[in-house]
Design a protein around this motif. Structure first.
Motif, short mmCIF file in Angstrom:
data_model
loop_
_atom_site.label_atom_id
_atom_site.label_comp_id
_atom_site.label_asym_id
_atom_site.label_seq_id
_atom_site.Cartn_x
_atom_site.Cartn_y
_atom_site.Cartn_z
N ARG A 258 6.97 -7.30 -9.63
CA ARG A 258 7.27 -5.92 -10.02
C ARG A 258 8.71 -5.83 -10.53
NH1 ARG A 258 4.02 -5.57 -5.39
NH2 ARG A 258 2.31 -4.10 -5.57
N GLU A 259 8.89 -5.01 -11.55
CA GLU A 259 10.25 -4.79 -12.05
C GLU A 259 11.01 -3.98 -11.01
OE1 GLU A 259 12.56 -3.11 -15.97
OE2 GLU A 259 10.38 -3.00 -15.88
N HIS A 260 12.20 -4.44 -10.65
CA HIS A 260 12.98 -3.76 -9.62
C HIS A 260 14.47 -4.02 -9.83
CE1 HIS A 260 12.51 -7.84 -8.06
NE2 HIS A 260 13.63 -7.62 -7.39
N LEU A 261 15.26 -3.24 -9.13
CA LEU A 261 16.71 -3.42 -9.14
C LEU A 261 17.12 -3.84 -7.74
CD1 LEU A 261 19.54 -3.11 -10.42
CD2 LEU A 261 19.47 -0.71 -9.74
N TYR A 262 17.86 -4.93 -7.63
CA TYR A 262 18.33 -5.45 -6.36
C TYR A 262 19.82 -5.20 -6.24
CZ TYR A 262 19.86 -8.85 -2.86
OH TYR A 262 20.44 -9.44 -1.77
N LEU A 263 20.22 -4.50 -5.19
CA LEU A 263 21.63 -4.28 -4.90
C LEU A 263 21.88 -4.68 -3.46
CD1 LEU A 263 22.14 -0.76 -6.53
CD2 LEU A 263 22.82 -2.97 -7.46
N ASN A 264 23.07 -5.23 -3.20
CA ASN A 264 23.38 -5.71 -1.86
C ASN A 264 24.65 -5.03 -1.35
OD1 ASN A 264 24.12 -7.24 0.43
ND2 ASN A 264 23.08 -9.04 -0.38
N LYS B 103 0.82 -1.21 0.00
CA LYS B 103 0.00 0.00 0.00
C LYS B 103 0.86 1.26 0.00
CE LYS B 103 -2.17 1.27 3.77
NZ LYS B 103 -3.09 1.23 4.92
N ARG B 104 2.04 1.18 0.59
CA ARG B 104 2.90 2.35 0.73
C ARG B 104 3.89 2.53 -0.43
NH1 ARG B 104 3.23 4.32 6.37
NH2 ARG B 104 1.56 3.25 7.48
N LEU B 105 3.94 1.59 -1.35
CA LEU B 105 4.82 1.74 -2.51
C LEU B 105 4.37 2.93 -3.36
CD1 LEU B 105 5.33 -1.93 -3.74
CD2 LEU B 105 7.02 -0.47 -2.65
N PHE B 106 5.33 3.58 -3.95
CA PHE B 106 5.09 4.70 -4.89
C PHE B 106 4.41 5.89 -4.23
CE2 PHE B 106 4.99 0.73 -7.37
CZ PHE B 106 6.18 0.91 -8.03
N LYS B 107 4.70 6.13 -2.96
CA LYS B 107 4.19 7.30 -2.25
C LYS B 107 5.26 8.38 -2.14
CE LYS B 107 0.21 5.39 -1.33
NZ LYS B 107 -0.99 5.74 -1.98
N GLY B 108 6.37 8.21 -2.86
CA GLY B 108 7.43 9.21 -2.87
C GLY B 108 8.34 9.14 -1.67
N LYS B 109 8.31 8.04 -0.96
CA LYS B 109 9.14 7.89 0.24
C LYS B 109 9.91 6.58 0.17
CE LYS B 109 7.27 11.40 2.46
NZ LYS B 109 7.96 12.53 2.95
N ALA B 110 11.00 6.54 0.90
CA ALA B 110 11.75 5.29 1.06
C ALA B 110 11.06 4.46 2.13
CB ALA B 110 13.18 5.57 1.47
N LEU B 111 11.04 3.17 1.94
CA LEU B 111 10.52 2.25 2.95
C LEU B 111 11.70 1.53 3.57
CD1 LEU B 111 7.50 0.65 1.05
CD2 LEU B 111 7.45 2.46 2.75
N LEU B 112 11.83 1.60 4.87
CA LEU B 112 12.90 0.90 5.58
C LEU B 112 12.29 -0.26 6.34
CD1 LEU B 112 14.84 3.95 7.06
CD2 LEU B 112 15.26 2.75 4.92
N ILE B 113 12.88 -1.40 6.21
CA ILE B 113 12.43 -2.57 6.94
C ILE B 113 13.56 -2.98 7.87
CG2 ILE B 113 11.64 -4.95 6.78
CD1 ILE B 113 10.43 -4.18 4.07
N GLY C 36 18.63 3.13 -14.20
CA GLY C 36 17.95 3.04 -15.50
C GLY C 36 16.48 3.38 -15.38
N SER C 37 15.63 2.55 -15.94
CA SER C 37 14.20 2.82 -15.94
C SER C 37 13.47 2.16 -14.77
CB SER C 37 13.59 2.34 -17.26
OG SER C 37 13.72 0.92 -17.36
N LYS C 38 14.19 1.52 -13.89
CA LYS C 38 13.56 0.85 -12.75
C LYS C 38 12.91 1.88 -11.83
CE LYS C 38 15.31 -3.27 -13.71
NZ LYS C 38 16.02 -3.10 -14.95
N THR C 39 11.76 1.54 -11.29
CA THR C 39 11.08 2.45 -10.36
C THR C 39 11.20 1.99 -8.92
OG1 THR C 39 9.00 1.27 -10.71
CG2 THR C 39 9.41 3.22 -12.08
#
Length: 90
Positions: free
Chosen positions: A42-48, A13-23, A71-74
């Motif tokens: 969902r298309e995403h970029l994973y970095l570790n 529900k909180r995705l794409f609200k213009g904020k970072a989500l920290l878990i 790139g174009s990842k959201t």
């Protein structure tokens, strides 16, 4: 069998609200598994941040380089972000 987490719908529900989500949570609590479940369709970029190359790239970067990496990842899933120097500034 994957256990459906109570937090998953709240995170979605909180995705794409213009904020970072920290878990945050203790080791081995299922944080990464939860995020992977949220992002699986969902298309995403994973970095570790455990990866030395990732730390080097993100610790010493510019806005132009970041745009090229993302790139174009959201959605960017940045695991172990605390291991990246100045990650909050980046």
């Amino acid at each position: 069998m994957m256990i459906k987490r109570i937090l998953q719908p709240e995170i979605e529900k909180r995705l794409f609200k213009g904020k970072a989500l920290l878990i945050l949570g203790p080791r081995q609590a299922g944080k990464s598994t939860l995020v992977e479940a949220v992002l699986e369709a969902r298309e995403h970029l994973y970095l570790n941040g455990d990866d030395a190359d990732t730390r080097e790239i993100l610790a010493n970067t510019t806005a132009t380089k970041l745009k090229a990496i993302i790139g174009s990842k959201t959605i960017l899933f940045l695991e172990e972000a605390q291991r990246i120097p100045n990650v909050g500034l980046t």
